[in-house]
Design an enzyme around this catalytic site. Structure first.
Site, PDB file in Angstrom:
ATOM      1  N   ILE A  17     -97.137 -51.800 -20.226  1.00 57.17           N
ATOM      2  CA  ILE A  17     -97.894 -50.547 -20.215  1.00 57.17           C
ATOM      3  C   ILE A  17     -98.746 -50.464 -21.470  1.00 57.17           C
ATOM      4  O   ILE A  17     -98.235 -50.635 -22.584  1.00 57.17           O
ATOM      5  CB  ILE A  17     -96.935 -49.335 -20.197  1.00 57.17           C
ATOM      6  CG1 ILE A  17     -95.924 -49.478 -19.048  1.00 57.17           C
ATOM      7  CG2 ILE A  17     -97.701 -48.032 -20.079  1.00 57.17           C
ATOM      8  CD1 ILE A  17     -94.756 -48.517 -19.159  1.00 57.17           C
ATOM      9  N   CYS A  18    -100.017 -50.220 -21.291  1.00 54.73           N
ATOM     10  CA  CYS A  18    -100.908 -50.078 -22.448  1.00 54.73           C
ATOM     11  C   CYS A  18    -100.961 -48.595 -22.826  1.00 54.73           C
ATOM     12  O   CYS A  18    -101.745 -47.831 -22.283  1.00 54.73           O
ATOM     13  CB  CYS A  18    -102.306 -50.599 -22.100  1.00 54.73           C
ATOM     14  SG  CYS A  18    -103.480 -50.427 -23.438  1.00 54.73           S
ATOM     15  N   LEU A  19    -100.073 -48.202 -23.715  1.00 58.02           N
ATOM     16  CA  LEU A  19     -99.989 -46.792 -24.130  1.00 58.02           C
ATOM     17  C   LEU A  19     -99.675 -46.787 -25.617  1.00 58.02           C
ATOM     18  O   LEU A  19     -98.654 -47.324 -26.043  1.00 58.02           O
ATOM     19  CB  LEU A  19     -98.889 -46.094 -23.314  1.00 58.02           C
ATOM     20  CG  LEU A  19     -98.636 -44.619 -23.609  1.00 58.02           C
ATOM     21  CD1 LEU A  19     -99.873 -43.789 -23.294  1.00 58.02           C
ATOM     22  CD2 LEU A  19     -97.461 -44.095 -22.806  1.00 58.02           C
TER      23      LEU A  19
ATOM     24  N   HIS B 156    -103.968 -48.928 -16.631  1.00 55.59           N
ATOM     25  CA  HIS B 156    -103.342 -49.301 -17.895  1.00 55.59           C
ATOM     26  C   HIS B 156    -101.982 -49.947 -17.725  1.00 55.59           C
ATOM     27  O   HIS B 156    -101.239 -50.088 -18.683  1.00 55.59           O
ATOM     28  CB  HIS B 156    -103.196 -48.070 -18.798  1.00 55.59           C
ATOM     29  CG  HIS B 156    -104.513 -47.519 -19.244  1.00 55.59           C
ATOM     30  ND1 HIS B 156    -104.654 -46.267 -19.777  1.00 55.59           N
ATOM     31  CD2 HIS B 156    -105.753 -48.047 -19.197  1.00 55.59           C
ATOM     32  CE1 HIS B 156    -105.921 -46.047 -20.039  1.00 55.59           C
ATOM     33  NE2 HIS B 156    -106.613 -47.118 -19.698  1.00 55.59           N
TER      34      HIS B 156
END
Lengths: 354, 161
Positions: B98-100, B91
């Protein structure tokens, strides 16, 4: 033996009579019940910061043997207060050992809970203590969400709420940065039925509704700040409240209010005041409608600076009332909302049948 | 530094300043385990050292997070990216994005730098494979003009890692 059982049964009945729906009797003998306790705030729910459900379970040896007491559920209580609450009730049970004590125990529980009825810790939004003094030694107001009992400073939660509203307006659904909150509220608005859902609790994300906010919206009017205002504006409005001009305006308003009382709530602004030659009249000077009369009445009761006197001082009078205006605007908005509801429903049904 | 210095640099509001000062003090008293704040006099940009948690794929590795705060923090989420080299993670893109979800759609003003850091470390720790996201090249190419990850429309499909 039978008489003892009867006595216990009578005690449970008494509890039910006192606590009504808040007392859930699972077993009448030996008594086993759940009691929903709230602090004594004279039913002012906005002043309730804690609540709890306790279980009282007696054995067949009761009252010789004190009953078991457990905390089943609670809101707004930190671990320390939970523990203290239970200890107090259990101590009381030991103290009253061999007497019929259910009613006394419940009373003790409510007493202790009332003493603990304060929010604890920091505001999750600004991270400063909920109960604290600001520079002017005034205690900042705080509020809780009615559904989850999470507490915030009024100022902080309203700022956030206001932020969501503007976000929603400026970012249509397909905008890149639309937030969960705005998307959700938009959706709700679309389907018409649940317009009063306005967001999620910042702490637990529980959806909250307009009712969670109503008690704060009322407070907003009495707070010396404007929605999404900067601090210096706050000071300005505070100064204005005490200014000479403002005092005059207040006196004028009181006079109008007195007149209104004398005339059974109907007032007609005095003609000679309105039509002085050379006086600037902000065009349509609407004679106060009954709704406005009601509102000014309300404001008077809240001890707030007047709005109605605006028509006397003409052009110079806008600033000090901005909070009032906002507040009033909001009330109106909500009123409109409600009045529009049936219409929307009708439209929706129409669509469904088509 | 290209993509990292891009966010619109509007000064912090007074409210944001107060809140960040408070967070800074809190951090100094009680820093989240595994993180070190690199002291600068810039309140608006924090650089934080992350140590991979022992017993995970990232043990003994050290990375740097750059946190930029918008004018209206905490109403708006901070922009959080890894400074190069970004950890290899399904991610985390090679440009540090950041894919959050909590950094974007699911941000809440009740979150803090500290809680965000803990979420990122937990995301690292739960990874079972060191690799880039499947669409890494395409995404990084799209971001070339210094686009902020906050302008990305993220799809959060994976709740395992």
């Amino acid at each position: 033996m039978a008489t003892e059982e009867e006595e216990v049964a009578a005690e449970v009945e008494a509890l039910q009579a006192v606590y009504g729906d808040d007392c859930l009797v699972l077993d009448s003998y030996p008594p086993h019940l759940h009691l929903h306790i709230m602090p004594r705030t004279a039913d002012v729910t906005s002043e309730q910061f804690v609540e709890a459900v306790i279980a009282i379970r007696a054995s067949s040896q009761y009252p010789k043997e004190p009953p078991q007491i457990e905390l089943i559920d609670s809101k707004g209580l930190d671990d320390e207060r939970k523990k203290l609450l239970m200890t107090c009730i259990r101590d009381k049970a030991v103290e009253l050992s061999s007497c019929l004590m259910l009613v006394a125990l419940c009373e003790e529980a409510v007493d202790k809970l009332s003493q603990m009825n304060h929010p604890d810790g920091d505001c999750p939004l600004c991270l400063y203590p909920l109960v604290q003094e600001d520079e002017q030694k005034k205690i900042l107001r705080f509020m809780k969400l009615m559904s989850c009992f999470h507490c915030f400073h009024c100022e902080c939660i309203i700022r956030w709420w206001d932020w969501l509203q503007t976000e929603q307006k400026s970012n249509p659904i397909d905008s890149l940065s639309s937030t969960v909150h705005s998307v959700r509220t938009n959706e709700k608005k679309k389907d018409g039925g649940a317009e009063d859902s306005i967001g999620n609790c910042p702490v637990c994300r529980k959806v909250f509704h307009t009712k969670d906010f109503e008690h704060v919206l009322d407070l907003v009017g009495s707070l010396p700040f404007q929605l999404s205002s900067a601090e210096n504006e706050m000071e300005d409005s505070e100064k204005l409240r005490h200014s000479h001009q403002e005092n005059i305006r207040r006196q004028r308003f009181e006079a109008t209010f007195k007149l209104q009382q004398e005339n059974c709530g109907l007032i007609e602004p005095k003609k000679e005041v309105r039509v002085l030659p050379g006086m600037f009249l902000p065009l349509p000077v609407t004679p106060p409608t009954s709704a406005e009369t009601e509102e000014s009445h309300e404001q008077q009761q809240e001890g707030d600076p007047p709005v109605a006197s605006e028509m006397h001082t003409g052009a110079s009078s806008q600033m000090p009332n901005t909070t009032e205006h906002r507040n009033r605007g909001m009330r109106k908005q909500r009123a409109q909302h409600n009045s529009r509801r049936p219409g929307k429903r009708w439209v929706r049904r129409e669509n469904g049948s088509a | 530094m290209t993509s990292s210095s891009a966010p619109s640099r509007k000064a912090l509001s007074k409210i944001a300043c107060n809140r960040l000062q408070k967070e800074m003090v809190e951090w100094q008293v009680n820093p989240p385990a595994g993180f070190k704040h690199k002291v600068t006099d810039n309140l608006q940009r924090w650089v934080i050292e992350v140590s991979g948690a022992p017993g995970t794929l990232y043990a003994n590795e050290i990375y740097q997070l750059q946190v930029d705060f918008p004018e209206h923090y905490p109403m708006e989420a901070p922009q959080v990216i890894f400074l190069p080299p970004a950890p290899l993670h399904p991610h985390i893109y090679s440009n540090g994005h950041i894919c959050l979800d909590i950094l974007y759609d699911s941000w809440s003003p009740a979150m803090t730098v500290s809680s965000v850091c803990i979420s990122i470390l937990s995301m690292l720790s739960s990874s079972t494979v060191k690799q880039r996201p499947a669409d890494n090249d395409r995404y990084v190419k799209n971001c070339r003009n210094g686009r902020s990850p906050k302008e990305t429309r993220w799809w959060f499909h994976d709740d395992k890692v």
